[in-house]
Design a protein around this motif. Sequence first.
Motif, PDB file in Angstrom:
ATOM      1  N   TRP A   1       0.266   3.740   1.768  1.00 48.16           N
ATOM      2  CA  TRP A   1       0.365   4.097   3.313  1.00 48.16           C
ATOM      3  C   TRP A   1       1.980   3.372   3.535  1.00 48.16           C
ATOM      4  CZ3 TRP A   1      -2.074   8.005   4.756  1.00 48.16           C
ATOM      5  CH2 TRP A   1      -3.379   8.231   4.555  1.00 48.16           C
TER       6      TRP A   1
ATOM      7  N   GLU B   1      -8.015   1.971   9.006  1.00 50.68           N
ATOM      8  CA  GLU B   1      -9.743   2.434   8.920  1.00 50.68           C
ATOM      9  C   GLU B   1      -9.975   1.921   7.100  1.00 50.68           C
ATOM     10  OE1 GLU B   1     -13.393   3.600   7.263  1.00 50.68           O
ATOM     11  OE2 GLU B   1     -10.946   4.780   6.437  1.00 50.68           O
ATOM     12  N   VAL B   2      -8.811   1.997   6.481  1.00 55.57           N
ATOM     13  CA  VAL B   2      -8.298   1.589   4.925  1.00 55.57           C
ATOM     14  C   VAL B   2      -8.593  -0.267   4.717  1.00 55.57           C
ATOM     15  CG1 VAL B   2      -7.130   1.962   2.666  1.00 55.57           C
ATOM     16  CG2 VAL B   2      -8.239   3.839   4.199  1.00 55.57           C
ATOM     17  N   SER B   3      -7.686  -0.227   5.019  1.00 54.39           N
ATOM     18  CA  SER B   3      -7.286  -2.029   5.631  1.00 54.39           C
ATOM     19  C   SER B   3      -8.478  -3.160   6.130  1.00 54.39           C
ATOM     20  CB  SER B   3      -6.455  -2.471   5.952  1.00 54.39           C
ATOM     21  OG  SER B   3      -4.690  -1.341   5.022  1.00 54.39           O
ATOM     22  N   TRP B   4      -8.329  -2.177   7.660  1.00 58.53           N
ATOM     23  CA  TRP B   4      -9.370  -3.601   8.053  1.00 58.53           C
ATOM     24  C   TRP B   4     -10.300  -2.414   9.299  1.00 58.53           C
ATOM     25  CZ3 TRP B   4      -4.370  -2.263  11.853  1.00 58.53           C
ATOM     26  CH2 TRP B   4      -3.652  -3.292  11.081  1.00 58.53           C
ATOM     27  N   GLY B   5     -10.544  -1.424   8.200  1.00 57.83           N
ATOM     28  CA  GLY B   5     -12.198  -1.117   8.420  1.00 57.83           C
ATOM     29  C   GLY B   5     -12.894  -0.602   9.563  1.00 57.83           C
TER      30      GLY B   5
ATOM     31  N   ILE C   1      -5.666   5.864  10.274  1.00 61.48           N
ATOM     32  CA  ILE C   1      -6.220   6.645   8.592  1.00 61.48           C
ATOM     33  C   ILE C   1      -5.684   5.118   7.645  1.00 61.48           C
ATOM     34  CG2 ILE C   1      -6.161   7.890   6.341  1.00 61.48           C
ATOM     35  CD1 ILE C   1      -5.291   9.755   8.432  1.00 61.48           C
ATOM     36  N   TRP C   2      -5.180   4.233   7.803  1.00 59.53           N
ATOM     37  CA  TRP C   2      -4.260   3.473   6.956  1.00 59.53           C
ATOM     38  C   TRP C   2      -5.022   2.100   7.218  1.00 59.53           C
ATOM     39  CZ3 TRP C   2       1.199   0.188   6.726  1.00 59.53           C
ATOM     40  CH2 TRP C   2       1.170  -0.460   5.278  1.00 59.53           C
TER      41      TRP C   2
ATOM     42  N   SER D   1       0.889  -1.432   0.035  1.00 61.82           N
ATOM     43  CA  SER D   1       0.055   0.012   0.055  1.00 61.82           C
ATOM     44  C   SER D   1       0.712   1.173  -0.258  1.00 61.82           C
ATOM     45  CB  SER D   1      -0.815  -0.149   1.061  1.00 61.82           C
ATOM     46  OG  SER D   1      -1.455   1.137   1.480  1.00 61.82           O
TER      47      SER D   1
END
Length: 343
Positions: A191, A271-275, A268-269, A189
């Motif tokens: 990120w 939230e993108v990866s693990w919700g 933030i990462w 990623s």
Amino acid sequence: MPVNQTLSAFSDTAFQTAFVVYLLALVLSLIFYVKMQGVIDARRLREHIAEPERVAVRTGASTTDLTDSPDEDTAAADTPLTDEHFAAKESSAHKFGGMTQALVWVGAAIHLMSVVLRGLATYRFPLGNMYEYISMICVLAMIAAAIVIQHREWRSVWPWLLVPILVLLFFAGTSLYSDSAPVVPALQSYWLPVHVSTVSLGAAIGIVSGIASLLYLLRMWQPLGKERGFFGAVAKPLPNAKKLDALAYKSAIITLPVLGLGIVLGAIWAEVSWGRFWGWDPKETASFISWVLYAAYLHARATAGWRDHKAAWINILALATIIFNLFFINLVVSGLHSYAGLN
């Protein structure tokens, strides 16, 4: 994409070369440290001999009447402490200090080359495993320290910084070494360089700050000009407590926002990866505790009644949590960040 084995081999060679250069810098810094002990002893002896003469000029008394131990003063007078001898002694010491500083810059440049070549060899940012992560933290710490330690009075700090850096690099290059390879899918990623590099920079500066607080406590225990015993001899070449405390404080001022930014970017990462932004994963928790401790240190440092060794202990505790997070959380505790020690 296949790994470029040639660049990977060059990266490993550069890493090993940087380690050797740092090791040579440590040897030179220790020589400088010992020589500075002799310079300080000589300076204090000169001042001890000159003091009766200054008092005699003010009072009109003879220097013999103002000395408590004539035999000791006679022996001291026979010591070759002329201006030329003292200048040569000091110049010799600072020559080794200058060579240490130059070698550190050379080592940091080669070390940075190792990190860059590792990234070019794998076609990714070189932060995919513990070997690369520790290497990045160490090179950032060395660059930050080399920038700070520009003046002669700070060069006595180098042995205290080089020893833990060499231990980290040795451990990373032996027990934690990983062959160049693509990272696991979870780390593929954009990120990765944003989050991990920011956290690495915060941890690197935090290491410098924590070591400065340790030396501050040593200097508080062995005040400048009043050193006693073995630890007094060890502390003698160090700057005074006020300067060491200022170094720790100014480094922590940078560490707090940088580390905090790294934690926010990690959320933030996540939230993108693990919700979810935050889940109290062991690494998230340990990082947050470190950040809270740095905030507590800066608050204590600005609070009356805490501006002495109490605040320094908080900074040292923050350093301990960074080291705990670096090794125990990454390598022992199972969590969503457990892949950090793998390729």
